[in-house]
Scaffold this motif. Structure first.
Motif, PDB file in Angstrom:
ATOM      1  N   ALA A  77       0.833  -1.206   0.000  1.00  0.00           N
ATOM      2  CA  ALA A  77       0.000   0.000   0.000  1.00  0.00           C
ATOM      3  C   ALA A  77       0.869   1.258   0.000  1.00  0.00           C
ATOM      4  CB  ALA A  77      -0.923  -0.005   1.220  1.00  0.00           C
ATOM      5  N   THR A  78       2.026   1.177   0.648  1.00  0.00           N
ATOM      6  CA  THR A  78       2.931   2.328   0.722  1.00  0.00           C
ATOM      7  C   THR A  78       3.665   2.557  -0.590  1.00  0.00           C
ATOM      8  OG1 THR A  78       3.275   1.914   3.090  1.00  0.00           O
ATOM      9  CG2 THR A  78       4.900   3.305   1.979  1.00  0.00           C
ATOM     10  N   ALA A  79       4.118   1.480  -1.215  1.00  0.00           N
ATOM     11  CA  ALA A  79       4.876   1.573  -2.468  1.00  0.00           C
ATOM     12  C   ALA A  79       4.437   0.438  -3.384  1.00  0.00           C
ATOM     13  CB  ALA A  79       6.373   1.506  -2.196  1.00  0.00           C
ATOM     14  N   PRO A  80       3.340   0.613  -4.124  1.00  0.00           N
ATOM     15  CA  PRO A  80       2.739  -0.485  -4.889  1.00  0.00           C
ATOM     16  C   PRO A  80       3.643  -1.101  -5.949  1.00  0.00           C
ATOM     17  CG  PRO A  80       1.224   1.386  -4.710  1.00  0.00           C
ATOM     18  CD  PRO A  80       2.552   1.856  -4.209  1.00  0.00           C
ATOM     19  N   GLU A  81       4.626  -0.334  -6.430  1.00  0.00           N
ATOM     20  CA  GLU A  81       5.421  -0.835  -7.551  1.00  0.00           C
ATOM     21  C   GLU A  81       6.625  -1.674  -7.126  1.00  0.00           C
ATOM     22  OE1 GLU A  81       6.748   3.365  -6.569  1.00  0.00           O
ATOM     23  OE2 GLU A  81       4.914   2.157  -6.579  1.00  0.00           O
ATOM     24  N   ILE A  82       6.934  -1.759  -5.845  1.00  0.00           N
ATOM     25  CA  ILE A  82       8.115  -2.515  -5.435  1.00  0.00           C
ATOM     26  C   ILE A  82       7.809  -4.009  -5.364  1.00  0.00           C
ATOM     27  CG2 ILE A  82       9.056  -0.561  -4.136  1.00  0.00           C
ATOM     28  CD1 ILE A  82       8.217  -1.981  -1.556  1.00  0.00           C
ATOM     29  N   ASP A  83       8.867  -4.802  -5.489  1.00  0.00           N
ATOM     30  CA  ASP A  83       8.766  -6.250  -5.368  1.00  0.00           C
ATOM     31  C   ASP A  83       8.898  -6.610  -3.888  1.00  0.00           C
ATOM     32  OD1 ASP A  83       8.758  -8.985  -5.853  1.00  0.00           O
ATOM     33  OD2 ASP A  83      10.913  -9.044  -6.230  1.00  0.00           O
ATOM     34  N   VAL A  84       7.860  -7.220  -3.311  1.00  0.00           N
ATOM     35  CA  VAL A  84       7.850  -7.549  -1.885  1.00  0.00           C
ATOM     36  C   VAL A  84       7.843  -9.068  -1.706  1.00  0.00           C
ATOM     37  CG1 VAL A  84       6.682  -7.243   0.333  1.00  0.00           C
ATOM     38  CG2 VAL A  84       6.536  -5.447  -1.406  1.00  0.00           C
ATOM     39  N   SER A  85       8.808  -9.566  -0.954  1.00  0.00           N
ATOM     40  CA  SER A  85       8.835 -10.973  -0.567  1.00  0.00           C
ATOM     41  C   SER A  85       8.751 -11.051   0.953  1.00  0.00           C
ATOM     42  CB  SER A  85      10.109 -11.656  -1.066  1.00  0.00           C
ATOM     43  OG  SER A  85      11.262 -11.034  -0.521  1.00  0.00           O
ATOM     44  N   HIS A  86       8.564 -12.245   1.487  1.00  0.00           N
ATOM     45  CA  HIS A  86       8.461 -12.371   2.933  1.00  0.00           C
ATOM     46  C   HIS A  86       9.002 -13.712   3.387  1.00  0.00           C
ATOM     47  CE1 HIS A  86       4.735 -14.217   1.408  1.00  0.00           C
ATOM     48  NE2 HIS A  86       4.802 -15.015   2.467  1.00  0.00           N
ATOM     49  N   ALA A  87       9.365 -13.762   4.661  1.00  0.00           N
ATOM     50  CA  ALA A  87       9.895 -15.005   5.224  1.00  0.00           C
ATOM     51  C   ALA A  87       9.624 -15.028   6.719  1.00  0.00           C
ATOM     52  CB  ALA A  87      11.402 -15.102   4.972  1.00  0.00           C
ATOM     53  N   VAL A  88       9.227 -16.204   7.208  1.00  0.00           N
ATOM     54  CA  VAL A  88       9.136 -16.466   8.639  1.00  0.00           C
ATOM     55  C   VAL A  88      10.308 -17.393   8.958  1.00  0.00           C
ATOM     56  CG1 VAL A  88       7.779 -17.459  10.509  1.00  0.00           C
ATOM     57  CG2 VAL A  88       6.630 -16.202   8.667  1.00  0.00           C
ATOM     58  N   VAL A  89      11.286 -16.875   9.708  1.00  0.00           N
ATOM     59  CA  VAL A  89      12.545 -17.587   9.929  1.00  0.00           C
ATOM     60  C   VAL A  89      12.647 -17.994  11.394  1.00  0.00           C
ATOM     61  CG1 VAL A  89      15.059 -17.493   9.717  1.00  0.00           C
ATOM     62  CG2 VAL A  89      13.618 -16.211   8.107  1.00  0.00           C
ATOM     63  N   THR A  90      12.905 -19.256  11.640  1.00  0.00           N
ATOM     64  CA  THR A  90      13.047 -19.731  13.013  1.00  0.00           C
ATOM     65  C   THR A  90      14.327 -19.177  13.639  1.00  0.00           C
ATOM     66  OG1 THR A  90      11.860 -21.785  12.537  1.00  0.00           O
ATOM     67  CG2 THR A  90      13.282 -21.772  14.482  1.00  0.00           C
ATOM     68  N   GLY A  91      14.185 -18.562  14.797  1.00  0.00           N
ATOM     69  CA  GLY A  91      15.352 -18.041  15.497  1.00  0.00           C
ATOM     70  C   GLY A  91      15.040 -16.804  16.288  1.00  0.00           C
ATOM     71  N   GLU A  92      16.010 -16.370  17.042  1.00  0.00           N
ATOM     72  CA  GLU A  92      15.914 -15.158  17.867  1.00  0.00           C
ATOM     73  C   GLU A  92      16.103 -13.939  16.966  1.00  0.00           C
ATOM     74  OE1 GLU A  92      17.604 -11.824  19.823  1.00  0.00           O
ATOM     75  OE2 GLU A  92      18.854 -13.250  18.722  1.00  0.00           O
ATOM     76  N   PRO A  93      15.379 -12.825  17.209  1.00  0.00           N
ATOM     77  CA  PRO A  93      15.392 -11.701  16.268  1.00  0.00           C
ATOM     78  C   PRO A  93      16.775 -11.180  15.887  1.00  0.00           C
ATOM     79  CG  PRO A  93      13.619 -11.403  17.845  1.00  0.00           C
ATOM     80  CD  PRO A  93      14.393 -12.614  18.293  1.00  0.00           C
ATOM     81  N   LEU A  94      17.661 -10.989  16.865  1.00  0.00           N
ATOM     82  CA  LEU A  94      18.971 -10.443  16.532  1.00  0.00           C
ATOM     83  C   LEU A  94      19.739 -11.379  15.609  1.00  0.00           C
ATOM     84  CD1 LEU A  94      21.238  -8.407  16.777  1.00  0.00           C
ATOM     85  CD2 LEU A  94      21.948  -9.530  18.901  1.00  0.00           C
ATOM     86  N   THR A  95      19.706 -12.685  15.910  1.00  0.00           N
ATOM     87  CA  THR A  95      20.423 -13.661  15.085  1.00  0.00           C
ATOM     88  C   THR A  95      19.853 -13.694  13.677  1.00  0.00           C
ATOM     89  OG1 THR A  95      20.856 -15.004  17.043  1.00  0.00           O
ATOM     90  CG2 THR A  95      21.093 -16.078  14.908  1.00  0.00           C
TER      91      THR A  95
END
Length: 295
Positions: A77-95
């Protein structure tokens, strides 16, 4: 697509603000955006599915999927033309985010997450990632001034050169002026009205200020030619660096600092000025580690 911007999300309002900022950064850079959620529960051997007594859409895994989907929707919604991917990664946030920073040109995080304690000005993940990230880290906080400058903290150190380059590039991307701010203190200021002009700590009036102005000019040498469209203001102030940068952030859209400065102790990954700005700035802060900095 020339690069990758990574944003860490945790379902907090701060995280969603980071998503919007990251989407704008990706758009300006012509880069892709990766939305990443660090999913710590599998490593703790907690049941991820819905409870037998609860609704079928419940459970930790479904919750993680929903918050990532919400973040992706916000980014598009903020930038409709960009390529957006996503990932749910197991682990602690900093790592997880430190690993992501190895392949990104910028990592964006909110200043506080879901686990932030009341009274904390900034979450531990943001501080630690600024110290350990392998690329520049943008911490979204405060209320940026849309028409304000990019403020660069200049200390003249070799470690700060990468921050100078990043600040010029950001100012060019944002079509914003750049304020190169350097603060100096009076620890080596001239003694008032010395009787003996040859006194070891006597300096002609204005000599120290002139030397500090030269330091700024030398730190920026070559960058004006590389970024000819960026309007640059030198701002040399007599006072504490932390206070000067925090005050300048009130009217800025971004503050850029190096991870360590001229007075950094060996082994200290994040200097006191960087930490103070992360905690107290009134606008987003980018922390840029020196090239080749090691843990």
């Amino acid at each position: 697509m020339s690069g990758l911007v990574v944003v860490g999300v945790d379902g907090s309002a701060s995280g969603l603000a980071a998503v919007e900022a990251a989407a704008r950064e990706a758009q300006a850079r012509g880069a892709g955006l990766r939305v990443v959620h660090a999913f710590v529960w599998p490593a703790m051997h907690v049941a991820l599915g819905p409870s037998p007594l609860g609704p079928p859409e419940g459970g930790l895994q479904k919750m993680a999927d929903r918050l990532v989907a919400e973040a992706v929707e916000r980014a598009r919604a903020t930038a409709p033309e960009i390529d957006v991917s996503h990932a749910v990664v197991t682990g602690e946030p900093l790592t997880v985010l430190e690993a992501q920073s190895r392949v990104a040109e910028l990592v964006v995080v909110g200043s506080r997450g879901m686990g932030a304690f009341v009274g904390l000005l900034i979450g531990s993940t943001a501080v630690h990632l600024a110290a350990h990230g392998r690329c520049p880290v943008l911490v979204v906080r405060g209320q940026p001034s849309a028409e304000g400058p990019v403020v660069l903290g200049v200390d003249g150190s070799a470690a700060g050169e990468r921050a100078v380059d990043f600040a010029f590039a950001e100012a060019e991307l944002r079509k914003a002026p750049l304020v190169a701010l350097h603060a100096w203190t009076t620890w080596n200021a001239p003694m008032p009205a010395p009787q003996d002009a040859s006194a070891p700590y006597a300096n002609p009036p204005g000599a120290l200020a002139g030397e500090e102005e030269c330091l700024v000019s030398e730190a920026l040498a070559g960058y004006r030619e590389r970024y000819p469209d960026v309007v640059v203001e030198h701002r040399v102030v007599h006072g504490g660096t932390r206070e000067a940068l925090v005050d300048a952030s009130r009217s800025a859209q971004l503050v850029v600092v190096g991870a360590r400065g001229r007075g950094g102790f060996a082994g200290l990954l994040l200097g006191s000025v960087s930490q103070a700005v992360l905690h107290h700035a009134h606008c987003p802060v980018a922390v840029v580690r020196a090239a080749g900095a090691q843990h």
